[in-house]
Design an enzyme around this catalytic site. Sequence first.
Site, PDB file in Angstrom:
ATOM      1  CG  HIS A  83      -0.496   0.418   2.376  1.00  0.00           C
ATOM      2  ND1 HIS A  83      -0.139  -0.705   3.307  1.00  0.00           N
ATOM      3  CD2 HIS A  83      -0.106   1.468   3.253  1.00  0.00           C
ATOM      4  CE1 HIS A  83       0.346  -0.138   4.672  1.00  0.00           C
ATOM      5  NE2 HIS A  83       0.492   1.238   4.494  1.00  0.00           N
ATOM      6  CG  ASP A 136       0.334  -4.022   2.750  1.00  0.00           C
ATOM      7  OD1 ASP A 136       0.463  -3.672   1.674  1.00  0.00           O
ATOM      8  OD2 ASP A 136      -0.119  -3.389   3.770  1.00  0.00           O
ATOM      9  CB  SER A 233       2.974   2.029   5.863  1.00  0.00           C
ATOM     10  OG  SER A 233       1.728   2.011   6.584  1.00  0.00           O
ATOM     11  N   GLY A 234       5.410  -0.231   6.218  1.00  0.00           N
ATOM     12  CA  GLY A 234       6.308  -1.021   5.434  1.00  0.00           C
ATOM     13  C   GLY A 234       7.642  -1.212   6.414  1.00  0.00           C
TER      14      GLY A 234
END
Length: 276
Positions: A83, A136, A233-234
Amino acid sequence: MMRPTVRAMIGTLALIAATAALPLIGSSRAFADGVVIGGKPVGVKDSPWVVALASKERFGSGRSGQFCGGAVVSRKAVVTAAHCLSRQVLGVDRNEVRDLTVVAGRGDLSSSGGSEVGVSRTWVNPDYDEVTNAGDVAVLTLERSLPADSVISLAVAGDSAYRAGTAASVYGWGDTTGSGAYASSLRAAAVHVLDDAVCENAYPGSVDGTYSKAAMVCAGESRGGRDACQGDSGGPLVAQGRLVGLVSWGSGCGEPGMPGVYTRIAAVADLVTRQR
């Protein structure tokens, strides 16, 4: 108001990013006394596999243009969340971002330390489900190699690091309070891998997403207070010296009963290995 399910900085307002960090689309009160949420500063030399994803064109020059995190899984490959490369986050198609960069060896994003490495290719898991958040994961191929000691190994199926109660750490430069206060220096929060039933109960299926133990791993603290947040995120979730998860989604930041949900690396390790 609950913040968005994903934990990236959102780039749809990129026109103002040249002068300021992007605001949250939504935020919630966080039960935190530190950073990441409930974390502390860490040295990048002790965690050289943690990198920042950056685009100064999309997110401004402050904090090196950071908008997501990632982990070095080979000398020329970084794994991150799918994402993070979405139009929702970047504001444009990922192929239109002309300066997508991996920032390595730079704990303080306001400094010029470490290195900025260009990305020659992006691969986004074609099976990533934006509704449930399953799968994801994405892989960035770098234009040049990073040092060998920057690479972290991947957890695999049956790994003992996934046992409930295992101590873990989540790393990032994201929101430190749940209210849009982004860190300039790398932070880590000590959390524990939680039983899948905890996240199954918290996220049985809604607009936030659906927890799947086959594709995800649950981590945090039952009382809240330690978690990833916007901008993380990530980034890597590490246990027993291995990469076990990537910051993916959740409701709120560090709230009791709403733990963080991470991409389960063991579930996508074969995909990642083929790309690196």
